[in-house]
Design a protein around this motif. Structure first.
Motif, PDB file in Angstrom:
ATOM      1  N   SER A 158       0.836  -1.206   0.000  1.00  0.00           N
ATOM      2  CA  SER A 158       0.000   0.000   0.000  1.00  0.00           C
ATOM      3  C   SER A 158       0.871   1.256   0.000  1.00  0.00           C
ATOM      4  O   SER A 158       0.516   2.269  -0.602  1.00  0.00           O
ATOM      5  CB  SER A 158      -0.966  -0.015   1.185  1.00  0.00           C
ATOM      6  N   LEU A 159       2.029   1.203   0.665  1.00  0.00           N
ATOM      7  CA  LEU A 159       2.975   2.328   0.600  1.00  0.00           C
ATOM      8  C   LEU A 159       3.412   2.563  -0.839  1.00  0.00           C
ATOM      9  O   LEU A 159       3.508   3.702  -1.301  1.00  0.00           O
ATOM     10  CB  LEU A 159       4.228   2.027   1.424  1.00  0.00           C
ATOM     11  N   HIS A 160       3.671   1.470  -1.530  1.00  0.00           N
ATOM     12  CA  HIS A 160       4.128   1.572  -2.910  1.00  0.00           C
ATOM     13  C   HIS A 160       3.027   2.159  -3.805  1.00  0.00           C
ATOM     14  O   HIS A 160       3.297   2.991  -4.681  1.00  0.00           O
ATOM     15  CB  HIS A 160       4.545   0.186  -3.413  1.00  0.00           C
ATOM     16  N   LEU A 161       1.785   1.754  -3.535  1.00  0.00           N
ATOM     17  CA  LEU A 161       0.655   2.307  -4.288  1.00  0.00           C
ATOM     18  C   LEU A 161       0.509   3.804  -4.000  1.00  0.00           C
ATOM     19  O   LEU A 161       0.346   4.624  -4.919  1.00  0.00           O
ATOM     20  CB  LEU A 161      -0.628   1.556  -3.893  1.00  0.00           C
ATOM     21  N   ALA A 162       0.598   4.171  -2.722  1.00  0.00           N
ATOM     22  CA  ALA A 162       0.501   5.592  -2.360  1.00  0.00           C
ATOM     23  C   ALA A 162       1.648   6.377  -2.993  1.00  0.00           C
ATOM     24  O   ALA A 162       1.469   7.523  -3.434  1.00  0.00           O
ATOM     25  CB  ALA A 162       0.516   5.747  -0.834  1.00  0.00           C
ATOM     26  N   ALA A 163       2.823   5.747  -3.073  1.00  0.00           N
ATOM     27  CA  ALA A 163       3.988   6.411  -3.673  1.00  0.00           C
ATOM     28  C   ALA A 163       3.771   6.700  -5.154  1.00  0.00           C
ATOM     29  O   ALA A 163       4.253   7.704  -5.676  1.00  0.00           O
ATOM     30  CB  ALA A 163       5.247   5.562  -3.479  1.00  0.00           C
ATOM     31  N   VAL A 164       3.034   5.825  -5.831  1.00  0.00           N
ATOM     32  CA  VAL A 164       2.719   6.070  -7.243  1.00  0.00           C
ATOM     33  C   VAL A 164       1.908   7.370  -7.370  1.00  0.00           C
ATOM     34  O   VAL A 164       2.157   8.186  -8.256  1.00  0.00           O
ATOM     35  CB  VAL A 164       1.959   4.864  -7.853  1.00  0.00           C
ATOM     36  N   PHE A 165       0.976   7.583  -6.441  1.00  0.00           N
ATOM     37  CA  PHE A 165       0.195   8.830  -6.472  1.00  0.00           C
ATOM     38  C   PHE A 165       1.065  10.048  -6.148  1.00  0.00           C
ATOM     39  O   PHE A 165       1.051  11.031  -6.881  1.00  0.00           O
ATOM     40  CB  PHE A 165      -0.987   8.758  -5.484  1.00  0.00           C
ATOM     41  N   VAL A 166       1.828   9.984  -5.057  1.00  0.00           N
ATOM     42  CA  VAL A 166       2.519  11.200  -4.589  1.00  0.00           C
ATOM     43  C   VAL A 166       3.842  11.442  -5.306  1.00  0.00           C
ATOM     44  O   VAL A 166       4.410  12.528  -5.191  1.00  0.00           O
ATOM     45  CB  VAL A 166       2.756  11.187  -3.050  1.00  0.00           C
ATOM     46  N   ASN A 167       4.341  10.462  -6.036  1.00  0.00           N
ATOM     47  CA  ASN A 167       5.597  10.655  -6.773  1.00  0.00           C
ATOM     48  C   ASN A 167       5.345  10.612  -8.291  1.00  0.00           C
ATOM     49  O   ASN A 167       5.410  11.621  -8.970  1.00  0.00           O
ATOM     50  CB  ASN A 167       6.619   9.609  -6.330  1.00  0.00           C
ATOM     51  N   ASN A 168       4.995   9.461  -8.843  1.00  0.00           N
ATOM     52  CA  ASN A 168       4.818   9.327 -10.299  1.00  0.00           C
ATOM     53  C   ASN A 168       3.724  10.257 -10.825  1.00  0.00           C
ATOM     54  O   ASN A 168       3.926  10.998 -11.789  1.00  0.00           O
ATOM     55  CB  ASN A 168       4.427   7.895 -10.688  1.00  0.00           C
TER      56      ASN A 168
ATOM     57  N   GLY B 177      -2.836   9.774  -1.214  1.00  0.00           N
ATOM     58  CA  GLY B 177      -1.737   8.993  -0.634  1.00  0.00           C
ATOM     59  C   GLY B 177      -1.930   8.799   0.864  1.00  0.00           C
ATOM     60  O   GLY B 177      -1.764   7.696   1.396  1.00  0.00           O
ATOM     61  N   ILE B 180      -4.776   6.266   1.476  1.00  0.00           N
ATOM     62  CA  ILE B 180      -4.339   4.873   1.267  1.00  0.00           C
ATOM     63  C   ILE B 180      -3.525   4.404   2.476  1.00  0.00           C
ATOM     64  O   ILE B 180      -3.707   3.280   2.969  1.00  0.00           O
ATOM     65  CB  ILE B 180      -3.509   4.755  -0.029  1.00  0.00           C
ATOM     66  N   LEU B 191       6.132   8.623   3.657  1.00  0.00           N
ATOM     67  CA  LEU B 191       6.154   9.122   2.275  1.00  0.00           C
ATOM     68  C   LEU B 191       6.694  10.544   2.147  1.00  0.00           C
ATOM     69  O   LEU B 191       6.970  11.014   1.039  1.00  0.00           O
ATOM     70  CB  LEU B 191       4.743   9.065   1.672  1.00  0.00           C
ATOM     71  N   LEU B 194       9.978  11.268   0.204  1.00  0.00           N
ATOM     72  CA  LEU B 194       9.773  11.055  -1.239  1.00  0.00           C
ATOM     73  C   LEU B 194       9.053  12.257  -1.866  1.00  0.00           C
ATOM     74  O   LEU B 194       9.398  12.708  -2.966  1.00  0.00           O
ATOM     75  CB  LEU B 194       8.953   9.777  -1.466  1.00  0.00           C
ATOM     76  N   THR B 198      10.591  14.542  -4.797  1.00  0.00           N
ATOM     77  CA  THR B 198       9.871  14.672  -6.062  1.00  0.00           C
ATOM     78  C   THR B 198       9.776  16.151  -6.474  1.00  0.00           C
ATOM     79  O   THR B 198       9.949  16.498  -7.644  1.00  0.00           O
ATOM     80  CB  THR B 198       8.454  14.075  -5.929  1.00  0.00           C
ATOM     81  N   GLN B 211      10.191  11.532 -15.106  1.00  0.00           N
ATOM     82  CA  GLN B 211       9.106  10.571 -14.920  1.00  0.00           C
ATOM     83  C   GLN B 211       9.643   9.158 -14.705  1.00  0.00           C
ATOM     84  O   GLN B 211      10.529   8.705 -15.426  1.00  0.00           O
ATOM     85  CB  GLN B 211       8.166  10.608 -16.132  1.00  0.00           C
ATOM     86  N   THR B 212       9.113   8.473 -13.702  1.00  0.00           N
ATOM     87  CA  THR B 212       9.425   7.059 -13.468  1.00  0.00           C
ATOM     88  C   THR B 212       8.116   6.339 -13.123  1.00  0.00           C
ATOM     89  O   THR B 212       7.066   6.975 -13.088  1.00  0.00           O
ATOM     90  CB  THR B 212      10.403   6.871 -12.275  1.00  0.00           C
ATOM     91  N   GLN B 226      -2.325  -2.789  -8.945  1.00  0.00           N
ATOM     92  CA  GLN B 226      -2.578  -1.602  -8.137  1.00  0.00           C
ATOM     93  C   GLN B 226      -4.017  -1.119  -8.309  1.00  0.00           C
ATOM     94  O   GLN B 226      -4.651  -0.695  -7.342  1.00  0.00           O
ATOM     95  CB  GLN B 226      -1.581  -0.498  -8.505  1.00  0.00           C
ATOM     96  N   GLU B 229      -6.151  -3.072  -6.157  1.00  0.00           N
ATOM     97  CA  GLU B 229      -5.923  -2.776  -4.740  1.00  0.00           C
ATOM     98  C   GLU B 229      -6.757  -1.591  -4.267  1.00  0.00           C
ATOM     99  O   GLU B 229      -7.096  -1.473  -3.088  1.00  0.00           O
ATOM    100  CB  GLU B 229      -4.440  -2.441  -4.548  1.00  0.00           C
TER     101      GLU B 229
END
Lengths: 254, 254
Positions: A158-168, B177, B180, B191, B194, B198, B211-212, B226, B229
């Motif tokens: 879930s941290l990784h999913l949240a990271a997709v929102f707040v970073n990617n 984020g 979640i 987070l 990060l 960013t 972008q990553t 995801q 999830e």
């Protein structure tokens, strides 16, 4: 002294190597990579190998390769009952092969090639089956970071999913901002202080309490104007759906 | 010495007042507000009034009120041929009443009540009809900021639109984020480094080059996982549309 072998020579492995090299209680005894390419920048600093049969002895073997290759790669290791961990946010610890003791050593940061990074503030998320391994991994993490957490696989996912929102995704919104500026002959630099302030604000304040803007105020006039200003269909869709999400959250219906 | 009168007592007016009070070549001679409420924190520091008929003489009159009230309010002023500016990002200069000389003094930042701010780095966007007024407004802006730009109404409008993406919408992604994390019993604090990184990354690097993530790699497996999830429909929609936008931009079709 904790002996470490890095399996992989990508971004994360390189940054971990640099961080471990700076501290006294850790030695990286070897770096493995499938190809010689990638190992060049480790050469003359540490033993390197492209042969799994040549792996030395270590306390922790850190697999740092592409997420979808981790499970298969861990099966190819001829090690037995060693502590083998991966560095991925999205892969469950269980995906590692059963012949070794499993663990996770996940630094939660977005690493850029060539850009040196101060590991002290980077959160490292640790997971292990048994307490002894958890203690060892925590020690290893503490040697480079002041921000170490015990996190199980579900939480890490879930941290990784949240990271997709707040970073990617956040970075993509920056990209849209840059695009709008370029199309209208304004320098994107003018927005950079605002971007920094937006990120800084949530250090002390919950983002839910920091929300501002036309969507929060449900300012239909500005919203309609801005939507008409966007010429790109995808950007319009993104504007619309995030605006709806904000107005719904703060109790105003569009 | 530049004499300023602030018309309005909200967030922007208050922050401008504090910034002007610190510099030697600017005097705020009066603060006007329709209601006494809001003027309390200016009292004993500067002349205050709730009567437009009581306005003193100044070099610049700064209207700092809600966007949709600016045009109408500027008509109610009994001033003639004075320099009257507003502080809004989205309102064109022309919306100001014709009886006075028009201008814009737009500080591009998200102001939080009670949180002191260093104006030096805040971009101030200036616009005026004639060169003399532009020079005066630039002088005024330079006295509090090192980041002053001459920006026309069309450019300012697009800056404001871009700001909605990089400030309001980004903050909403932070909020998702946090949501979640809360639902999965992980601290959102993990987070925060990060998030800072960013934002810092794009100071030197174009966001398009930074972008990553799974969408950029077009990693369909992680994307599907995801999405499944996410239990919240709106969050799923946002995930999907931003992912599509990223994969389209970087040349991979979903």
């Amino acid at each position: 002294m904790i002996k470490v072998i890095l399996l992989g020579a990508g971004n994360v492995a390189t940054h971990l190597y640099k961080a471990f090299a700076k501290v006294e209680n850790v030695t990286v005894v070897q770096v493995y990579n499938r190809q010689l390419k990638g190992l060049e920048h480790f050469n003359n600093q540490v033993a390197i190998t492209t042969l799994l049969s040549d792996l030395k002895k270590a306390d922790v073997y850190i697999i740092s390769i592409a997420d979808d290759a981790i499970a298969k790669f861990s099966k190819t290791l001829s090690l037995k009952n060693e502590l083998v961990v991966h560095t991925s946010g999205s892969i469950a610890m269980d995906n590692l092969d059963d012949h070794n003791k499993k663990g996770v050593f996940y630094p939660l940061q977005s690493f850029t090639k060539g850009k040196d990074i101060d590991f002290k503030q980077i959160p490292i998320c640790i997971e292990a089956y048994n307490k002894k391994d958890e203690i060892l991994l925590t020690q290893l993490a503490n040697s480079i970071s002041e921000n170490v957490h015990i996190i199980n696989s579900k939480q890490r996912k879930s941290l990784h999913l949240a990271a997709v929102f707040v970073n990617n995704f956040v970075n993509h919104l920056y990209t849209i901002g840059e695009d709008i500026c370029q199309k209208n002959n304004v320098s994107f630099d003018i927005l950079k202080p605002l971007i920094q302030e937006t990120a800084k604000k949530i250090i002390d304040l919950s983002p839910a309490d920091s929300q501002t803007g036309p969507a929060k105020r449900n300012d239909k006039k500005v919203i309609a104007l801005q939507l008409s200003e966007l010429k790109n269909k995808t950007q319009q869709d993104i504007y619309q759906i995030i605006t709806q999400s904000i107005t719904a959250k703060y109790g105003n219906k569009l």
